[in-house]
Design an enzyme around this catalytic site. Sequence first.
Site, short mmCIF file in Angstrom:
data_model
loop_
_atom_site.label_atom_id
_atom_site.label_comp_id
_atom_site.label_asym_id
_atom_site.label_seq_id
_atom_site.Cartn_x
_atom_site.Cartn_y
_atom_site.Cartn_z
CG ASP A 196 2.43 52.52 -54.35
OD1 ASP A 196 2.35 51.35 -54.37
OD2 ASP A 196 2.27 52.84 -53.08
C1 BGC Z 1 1.69 50.42 -51.35
C2 BGC Z 1 3.08 49.79 -51.47
C3 BGC Z 1 3.55 48.47 -51.91
C4 BGC Z 1 2.58 47.78 -52.98
C5 BGC Z 1 2.60 46.62 -53.27
C6 BGC Z 1 0.87 49.48 -52.29
O1 BGC Z 1 -0.44 49.60 -51.92
O2 BGC Z 1 1.52 51.57 -51.13
O3 BGC Z 1 3.97 50.20 -50.60
O4 BGC Z 1 4.78 48.22 -51.80
O5 BGC Z 1 1.16 48.12 -52.57
O6 BGC Z 1 2.21 45.54 -52.29
#
Ligand code: BGC
Length: 838
Positions: free
Chosen positions: A733
């Site tokens: 993530d």
């Molecule tokens: C989130 C993810 C997301 C990623 C990219 C993170 O803050 O937890 O679910 O895909 O950002 O935007």
Amino acid sequence: MTSPADNPTPSLSAGEEQLAQASTGLVDTETYIDPELVALCRESAADGTVLLRNDGTLPLRGGSRIALFGRVQIDYFSVGYGSGGDVNAPYSWNLLDALRDGGQVTVDGDLAASYTRWCAENPPDEGTWGNWPRYFEEMPLEGEAVRAAATRADVAIVVLGRAAGEARENTLTQGSYYLTDAEKSLLDAVTSAFTHTVVVLDCGNVIDLAWLDQYGEAISSVLYAWQGGMEGARAIADVLTGVQVPGGRLTDTIARSYADYPSAPNFGGLEHNDYAEDIYVGYRYFETFAPNAVLFPFGFGLGYSRLDVVATAYVNDEEVTVTARVSNVGTEHPGAEVVQVYVQAPDGELGMPARTLASFAKSRRLDPGESESLHLAFPIASLASYDDSGATGHRSAYVLEAGEYKVFAGTDVRAATQIASFTLSELRVVEQLTEACAPAAAHPFQRMILDRDDAGRAVVGWQDVPTREVSRRERLQARTVPVLEQTGSQAVTLADVAEGAATLDEFVAQLSHEDLEALTRGDAVMDSPLGTPGNAGVFGGITASLRAKGVPPITTTDGPSGIRLAAYAALLPCGAALASTWNTPLVRRLAAHHGEEMVRKGTHVLLSPGMNIHRDPLCGRNFEYFSEDPLVTGLIAAAVVAGVQEAGVAACPKHFACNNQETNRNLNDSRVSERALREIYLRGFQICLAQARPHTLMTSYNKINGAWSHYNDELCTTILREEWGFEGTVITDWWMQRAVDPDFPAVADDAYRVRAQVDVFMPGGWFDHVSGGFDTTAASSLLDSLARPDGITLGEVQRTARTVLQLVLALPALSEEIIRNSRERSLPFMSSARRERP
Ligand code: BGC
């Protein structure tokens, strides 16, 4: 009890604001959306709408005069907040416009004009990242105005809405889990003045519904609309007016009070949460220990007609098959039914919930008098439980204990009746595994187990959670990863590999340490100039050296409710709405069109589906996720993945695993028994991976039993790759926490991650706590570690490079581009949508 209610500012942790993402602007103004995708959004939003109560007021008769109350009729919540909701939709219907557009009913003009004026004068505060509004203030309304409306209209509809999101938990406060005083006054006034009041709940997660009992019959009908995306309000108008039937069934139990949820005492902790309820999540708890605490059971939902289900089961040594005949025995309206099959396994040594969902299927829409036979089947082995204590004599094995297994079928967990049973005369070991991700001995806790009182009734018991016994250090030392001898040649391009003229190993063997390192991380920023504008990040061909060898940049975009780019894209029904359809073929069709939209918009990896279990109704991202049940989660996710990947692009299920709250999500430790981890929190992922083979997977921010998911080799290698056979690319993530491997001091950060086979650090770039910005040029600890005798090995880094390159070759959208570029000898991978890095 720790809960966000006790902790007024729980959502963003120190330093997390700096990790916040900006909302995505617009550079491409093309508004075309595939009409079939639009139609599928509308159909699936209606199919996910759950009718909780109805005295016959719905569907509204043609020509009914409707008084529409609640500002949410205009300021409609189409989706939740954060990366999973930040889609530039070309439009989003609200309920007032949708009902008027549908033309089936007449909406009271005076009332609508008051709301329209007031909402324009009091626009909702849009909030900032992580501080978005959970509700909007209601328009004050005099009792006289409500009574006057009752003289002009036959039916009142009260629309109430809520939203939460990423870094924005729901709270036990008015305006979040609870109704506000203004909403209660509105309901009081409307139910006193009208004979028929319909309540529409436009919410992404379950909220308190105890007030329904207080109003009793004064509330005629209740529709849980979820957040249905840009077509959501039109879908609700369709359902209200009977153009569509409410097809949804609850994927979560709705309890009488928040305190009834078994997670409640252990949710919202800043540093850690003990998952003390163990496997007794949702209906597994309520049906076993607290049936009276349930307001609406798991699987429940009404239609407009009466559907009968007659089910029979056939059991052989390996499999249970169920045939269910669904008949619409009503006379007026069509309807569809979800047949749900549950099992009660014998208590044995491990203790089992009173019900476990084993299979489900949805009928087609049946007209009055029509019937359909559904055929469901599940392997007996799928009912096995994981023995993490050795109580059955088979520690670390999935076992089926001896005894009677009862099979139930019906239209919700409570209504399901026994249709068969079978007995195993002796314990069967279904799969012998090895311990992985067990709780640390330093953090013991007590977990819930099934006990019986003298009368044989199930009562909650407690036992010490089994803690880890294997040596991680020894486990890692026993793993040898072959090394490809570096050739130093530059002769082989990835196009040669794509065309079969060279092997991938030949290509990897010629990569320098710098090339290899670059394949293990993204381009350091969101909205990378190497990708389509507005992207979430790019990996793969992020350096000129890699691009010269034919490795293209791979564009990632959020997900799940639509493509998040600096361009218009369809805003889909949220995850909770899609799961509530229980309609895997429909979800797959929707996802297939979504995948085609990805190809049109120029993105390769969709950061979707969100698959975390609804452990607690307050989790801010429950709208993105599917259910409290792993089978529903796994099968709906598989439908999304299969659909998206049909278009030749990749889906990326997330967040692996146990991202069950947003409070302090980057630093929080989810402490969970190995049994609950495997049977509840990983099971959905396991099902999805086995059924739909996603090309990629995203780890979660949190720790699991002390180890961050993105460093967790037992999670990402032992379980994911060695047990489940996953061969795709694992990405983090967005941004990670720095850490040194506790067992190998020369292995830290990226080296620690790559060793765990978490292949790509996204978007890359470390947060610099001194400057307060992102350091996109920080020297890679991977190269440092590679240079040390006790550090990461070349073989481990080559393994990751290989995995990333395999993704490129597996995606037709990319491999065709590689070959085309090589033939045309064009500047590689600089299509018009992409911009070269300065
Ligand atoms: C989130 C993810 C997301 C990623 C990219 C993170 O803050 O937890 O679910 O895909 O950002 O935007």
